[in-house]
Design a protein around this motif. Structure first.
Motif, PDB file in Angstrom:
ATOM      1  N   GLY A 136      18.799  -9.017  -2.571  1.00  0.00           N
ATOM      2  CA  GLY A 136      17.626  -9.655  -1.979  1.00  0.00           C
ATOM      3  C   GLY A 136      16.498  -8.670  -1.735  1.00  0.00           C
ATOM      4  N   MET A 137      15.366  -9.183  -1.300  1.00  0.00           N
ATOM      5  CA  MET A 137      14.173  -8.360  -1.131  1.00  0.00           C
ATOM      6  C   MET A 137      14.398  -7.214  -0.157  1.00  0.00           C
ATOM      7  N   GLY A 138      15.211  -7.439   0.878  1.00  0.00           N
ATOM      8  CA  GLY A 138      15.469  -6.370   1.828  1.00  0.00           C
ATOM      9  C   GLY A 138      16.112  -5.151   1.200  1.00  0.00           C
ATOM     10  N   ARG A 139      16.816  -5.333   0.084  1.00  0.00           N
ATOM     11  CA  ARG A 139      17.475  -4.220  -0.605  1.00  0.00           C
ATOM     12  C   ARG A 139      16.578  -3.574  -1.658  1.00  0.00           C
ATOM     13  N   ILE A 140      15.842  -4.393  -2.408  1.00  0.00           N
ATOM     14  CA  ILE A 140      15.150  -3.870  -3.594  1.00  0.00           C
ATOM     15  C   ILE A 140      13.689  -3.516  -3.351  1.00  0.00           C
ATOM     16  N   LYS A 141      13.148  -3.898  -2.212  1.00  0.00           N
ATOM     17  CA  LYS A 141      11.718  -3.701  -1.961  1.00  0.00           C
ATOM     18  C   LYS A 141      11.240  -2.270  -2.172  1.00  0.00           C
ATOM     19  N   PRO A 142      11.989  -1.246  -1.741  1.00  0.00           N
ATOM     20  CA  PRO A 142      11.519   0.121  -1.971  1.00  0.00           C
ATOM     21  C   PRO A 142      11.343   0.488  -3.442  1.00  0.00           C
ATOM     22  N   TYR A 143      11.942  -0.279  -4.342  1.00  0.00           N
ATOM     23  CA  TYR A 143      11.851   0.016  -5.767  1.00  0.00           C
ATOM     24  C   TYR A 143      10.674  -0.679  -6.443  1.00  0.00           C
ATOM     25  N   LEU A 144       9.946  -1.501  -5.715  1.00  0.00           N
ATOM     26  CA  LEU A 144       8.794  -2.198  -6.282  1.00  0.00           C
ATOM     27  C   LEU A 144       7.539  -1.331  -6.232  1.00  0.00           C
ATOM     28  N   PRO A 145       6.611  -1.517  -7.181  1.00  0.00           N
ATOM     29  CA  PRO A 145       5.323  -0.852  -7.085  1.00  0.00           C
ATOM     30  C   PRO A 145       4.596  -1.269  -5.801  1.00  0.00           C
ATOM     31  N   ARG A 146       3.690  -0.444  -5.353  1.00  0.00           N
ATOM     32  CA  ARG A 146       3.012  -0.677  -4.075  1.00  0.00           C
ATOM     33  C   ARG A 146       2.351  -2.048  -4.013  1.00  0.00           C
ATOM     34  N   ALA A 147       1.713  -2.466  -5.099  1.00  0.00           N
ATOM     35  CA  ALA A 147       1.000  -3.755  -5.085  1.00  0.00           C
ATOM     36  C   ALA A 147       1.953  -4.898  -4.777  1.00  0.00           C
ATOM     37  N   TYR A 148       3.156  -4.844  -5.329  1.00  0.00           N
ATOM     38  CA  TYR A 148       4.109  -5.930  -5.093  1.00  0.00           C
ATOM     39  C   TYR A 148       4.810  -5.804  -3.751  1.00  0.00           C
ATOM     40  N   ARG A 149       4.918  -4.590  -3.224  1.00  0.00           N
ATOM     41  CA  ARG A 149       5.428  -4.454  -1.854  1.00  0.00           C
ATOM     42  C   ARG A 149       4.456  -5.102  -0.880  1.00  0.00           C
ATOM     43  N   GLU A 150       3.161  -4.908  -1.113  1.00  0.00           N
ATOM     44  CA  GLU A 150       2.150  -5.521  -0.246  1.00  0.00           C
ATOM     45  C   GLU A 150       2.148  -7.038  -0.418  1.00  0.00           C
TER      46      GLU A 150
END
Length: 363
Positions: free
Chosen positions: A45-59
């Motif tokens: 889920g997002m709580g696990r993979i979020k650090p691996y996303l580019p900054r724009a998609y984290r925002e």
């Protein structure tokens, strides 16, 4: 109390002169009677993979949440240590194949975002799971709504020795025999990886409704509709000539039942005889393509009341060749799976519980 499959495995070991399964985590080769679980859901889920996303998609996720159809997925297993304590070390497991939870990525209309989510899921799986226990193998999640990018993700991840299959959801916006998906199958063949169609995402996001008459009302209807969708994919892949174009491709069907395949193959063979003029590229009976190219997992298996009927159904699907064990951990119904094997011969159990999967996945 020992679980049912440990009991029969210990019995088999005792008959084999005391030989036991390899348990050294530095050697992940399966012994002839080792258990391979083809479906363990780890949390992606997002709580696990979020650090691996580019900054724009984290925002983007900070502002709008998961931002994929279906919302946040149900929780899988949180980490390797939890999986070891609750499952791996409690059973004679030689290998477990991780299948994740975040399938909504394959129903998202924004394929650029889907590409980055898939990259994040796969990289997270390698970093936090595959390097932590040699018994664990991974599935490459792909943005199947954009096959060219999906093939690139397969090419990126396939060199990792822990990745053993490509995974797509059962829900789709067109049947999997369509040539639109050919870049995915080319990449699977290029790297010798099977394609797994896992139940889920039917009627979600850009995917088509789960039945031919539209959407259903209850969860029970939705679960039962999965078989209909899987049927459509099987017929599509056979009659569209996928296995003539990609003769080494193997396909795994997960969590949409087992024994429906028997009368379905009868019907496919029957209709092929009368309609061969429309599909001259289909050179063999559909049942022959199925037995060569498809594998099925035991979750969710139907339970006939008649033991003789059960034996005949297993024979009809050539279970020693096509059927593989999958627990669907942590969601599966172990009692239901135990019932199907209560009277079965050891040779069949060995094939289903490990040998067929070992051959398919090169374990």
């Amino acid at each position: 109390m020992l679980p049912w499959w440990m009991k029969w495995l210990l019995f088999i070991c005792s008959r084999d002169g005391g030989r036991t399964m390899k348990t050294d985590r530095t050697d992940d080769r399966a012994a002839p009677h080792a258990v391979i679980d083809c479906d363990i859901h780890h949390d992606t889920g997002m709580g696990r993979i979020k650090p691996y996303l580019p900054r724009a998609y984290r925002e983007l996720t900070d502002a709008y949440g998961n931002a994929v159809p279906g919302g946040d997925p149900r929780d899988g297993v949180a980490d390797v240590q939890t999986l070891r304590q609750a499952y791996l070390d409690e059973r004679p497991l030689a290998c477990g194949i991780l299948t994740g939870t975040n399938y909504g990525v394959q129903a998202a209309p924004n394929y650029e975002y889907a590409v980055e989510l898939c990259r994040a899921i796969n990289t997270y799986t390698v970093d936090h799971w595959l390097g932590e226990d040699a018994r664990l193998k991974g599935s490459i999640i792909i943005p199947k709504q954009q096959p060219v990018y999906a093939a690139k993700e397969i090419d990126r991840m396939a060199p990792h020795p822990g990745m053993v299959q490509v995974l797509v959801s059962n829900g789709a916006f067109m049947p999997y025999g369509n040539r639109f998906y050919d870049p995915i199958y080319e990449a699977c063949e290029r790297h010798g990886l099977p394609l797994t169609i896992h139940a889920g995402m039917e009627g979600v996001g850009i995917n088509n409704p789960m039945t031919g008459v539209g959407y259903v009302t209850t969860r029970a209807e939705w679960i039962f509709s999965r078989t209909q969708v899987m049927m459509a994919h099987v017929a599509s892949m056979i009659f569209e000539g996928v296995f003539e174009r990609f003769p080494t491709l193997r396909v795994v069907l997960q969590e949409a039942g087992v024994f429906w395949i028997v009368p379905y193959l009868w019907r496919l063979d029957q209709d092929w005889r009368g309609l061969r003029v429309q599909t001259p590229w289909v050179k063999r009976f559909p049942s022959e393509y199925f037995r060569e190219h498809f594998r099925i997992t035991t979750q969710t298996v139907e339970l006939p009341n008649n033991a003789n009927l059960q034996d005949e159904l297993l024979r009809q699907i050539d279970a020693e060749r096509t059927l593989m064990f999958a627990s669907n951990y942590p969601y599966g119904d172990e009692a239901a799976q135990a019932a199907i094997w209560s009277n079965e011969r050891d040779s069949l159990k060995r094939q289903v519980m490990g040998n067929t999967a070992a051959e398919l996945y090169g374990i």
